[in-house]
Design an enzyme around this catalytic site. Structure first.
Site, short mmCIF file in Angstrom:
data_model
loop_
_atom_site.label_atom_id
_atom_site.label_comp_id
_atom_site.label_asym_id
_atom_site.label_seq_id
_atom_site.Cartn_x
_atom_site.Cartn_y
_atom_site.Cartn_z
N HIS A 1 32.16 37.51 35.23
CA HIS A 1 31.33 37.50 36.51
C HIS A 1 29.92 37.08 36.20
O HIS A 1 29.27 36.17 37.10
CB HIS A 1 31.31 38.96 36.88
CG HIS A 1 32.71 39.59 37.30
ND1 HIS A 1 33.21 40.32 36.54
CD2 HIS A 1 33.45 39.28 38.36
CE1 HIS A 1 34.23 40.73 37.11
NE2 HIS A 1 34.50 40.17 38.00
N MET A 3 34.97 41.96 42.59
CA MET A 3 35.48 43.00 43.14
C MET A 3 34.71 44.42 42.39
O MET A 3 35.20 45.42 41.98
CB MET A 3 36.86 43.29 42.80
CG MET A 3 37.61 42.50 43.83
SD MET A 3 39.53 43.05 44.50
CE MET A 3 40.11 42.84 42.76
N GLN A 23 44.50 31.30 42.29
CA GLN A 23 43.47 31.69 43.39
C GLN A 23 42.57 30.38 43.74
O GLN A 23 42.23 30.36 44.78
CB GLN A 23 42.64 32.97 42.89
CG GLN A 23 41.38 33.08 43.74
CD GLN A 23 40.87 34.89 43.54
OE1 GLN A 23 41.26 35.75 43.56
NE2 GLN A 23 39.54 34.64 42.84
O1 PAF Z 1 38.64 37.34 41.96
C1 PAF Z 1 38.42 38.13 42.39
O2 PAF Z 1 37.55 39.11 42.21
C2 PAF Z 1 38.98 38.51 44.00
O3 PAF Z 1 40.12 38.06 44.10
C3 PAF Z 1 37.96 38.04 45.18
C4 PAF Z 1 37.87 36.51 44.82
C5 PAF Z 1 36.50 38.57 44.94
C6 PAF Z 1 38.47 38.49 46.45
O4 PAF Z 1 38.46 39.81 46.56
#
Ligand code: PAF
Length: 287
Positions: free
Chosen positions: A37, A30, A153
């Site tokens: 990241h 995001m 997630q």
């Molecule tokens: O982990 C994230 O940044 C978000 O939940 C994702 C996987 C990009 C989905 O919008």
């Protein structure tokens, strides 16, 4: 790095990679990129011939009173970072491109989506699985990379991939921490100096759980209670949950037999933070 705001251009580029017989990796984000990241991008670069990243602040995964409007956005900085890491493609669609008027179809992983953060963020995981399904269909990666910090997630995406036969491998990458232990998160940018200190309550609580586990404690309630006590010593933070669960089903455990996930969420001011550690005989994330 080629930047694609449209689904058709992204799809054409990824199809070309796949038709050339190359392995394509996807790192969905995001934006507001940090070292966590970048560690996903580096993992993707090391395992794939071509790497696509996506930046999309997905409105579907934010509740009505959450931080969608103020979520940190710095597209130019993110692009520079991705370019430096050698990312080939960036998919950066608008909300209208991803959710055209009349879009009413969602993907829900029943049961798991109501656990952990799903309890206090109703609809959150449905938003995540819906957008991740769309990203998988658009980019068609061979492998997609997610951070272990969002352990629920990850479990939910793995289950979705299994249940719906998505032809994609899911790679989990370790949590990246600041030098004092705070798990990296785009939301750390919201914290003022005093809140930044208070945010360590999450890490300290998990550390206590890990210590007790290493000393041989296997009763889940004892482990969780010890962690909660440590968390509550920090008066400026408010605990949402600290639970010891099965890492795949996210079901609460009474006893840790093999591997367990100790997951914590809490508020520091208005900022909601999460963290976790995997408890297992073989692995100690804090060592
Ligand atoms: O982990 C994230 O940044 C978000 O939940 C994702 C996987 C990009 C989905 O919008």
């Amino acid at each position: 790095m080629q930047i694609f705001p449209t689904i058709s251009d992204m799809r054409a580029a990824s199809r070309a990679v796949l038709h050339a017989g190359k392995r394509l990796g996807l790192v969905p984000t995001m934006g507001a990129l940090h070292e966590g990241h970048l560690s996903l991008i580096r993992a993707a670069k090391s395992q794939c011939d071509a790497v696509a990243a996506s930046i999309f602040v997905n409105p579907l995964q934010f509740g009505p009173n959450e931080d969608l409007a103020k979520y940190p956005r710095d597209f130019d900085r993110d692009c520079e970072l991705l370019k430096k890491e050698g990312v080939d493609f960036l998919f950066a669609p608008s909300v209208e491109e991803m959710y055209p008027a009349g879009a009413v179809t969602h993907v829900t992983v029943e049961g798991l989506s109501d656990k952990l953060c799903g309890k206090s963020r109703p609809g959150h995981f449905r938003g995540v699985t819906t957008v991740v399904s769309k990203l998988f269909h658009i980019v068609e990666p061979d492998v997609a990379f997610f951070g272990q910090k969002d352990a629920a997630q990850l479990a939910i995406i793995r289950r979705m991939v299994r249940d719906l036969n998505f032809p994609v491998e899911i790679e989990a990458c370790p949590i990246i921490r600041e030098s004092d232990g705070l798990a990296m998160s785009s939301r750390n940018a919201y914290l003022n100096a005093q809140e930044r200190k208070a945010a360590l309550a999450l890490y300290r609580a998990l550390k206590r759980v890990q210590e007790l586990f290493d000393q041989g404690e296997r009763n889940a309630a004892t482990l969780a209670d010890a962690g909660k006590r440590v968390f509550k010593e920090e008066k400026s933070a408010r605990l949402d949950y600290l639970e010891i669960v099965d890492p795949d089903s996210l079901e609460a455990l009474t006893e840790v037999k093999k591997t367990a996930l100790a997951a914590v969420a809490g508020f520091v001011g208005t900022t909601r933070l999460i963290d976790n550690v995997v408890l297992s005989g073989e692995e100690n994330a804090f060592r």
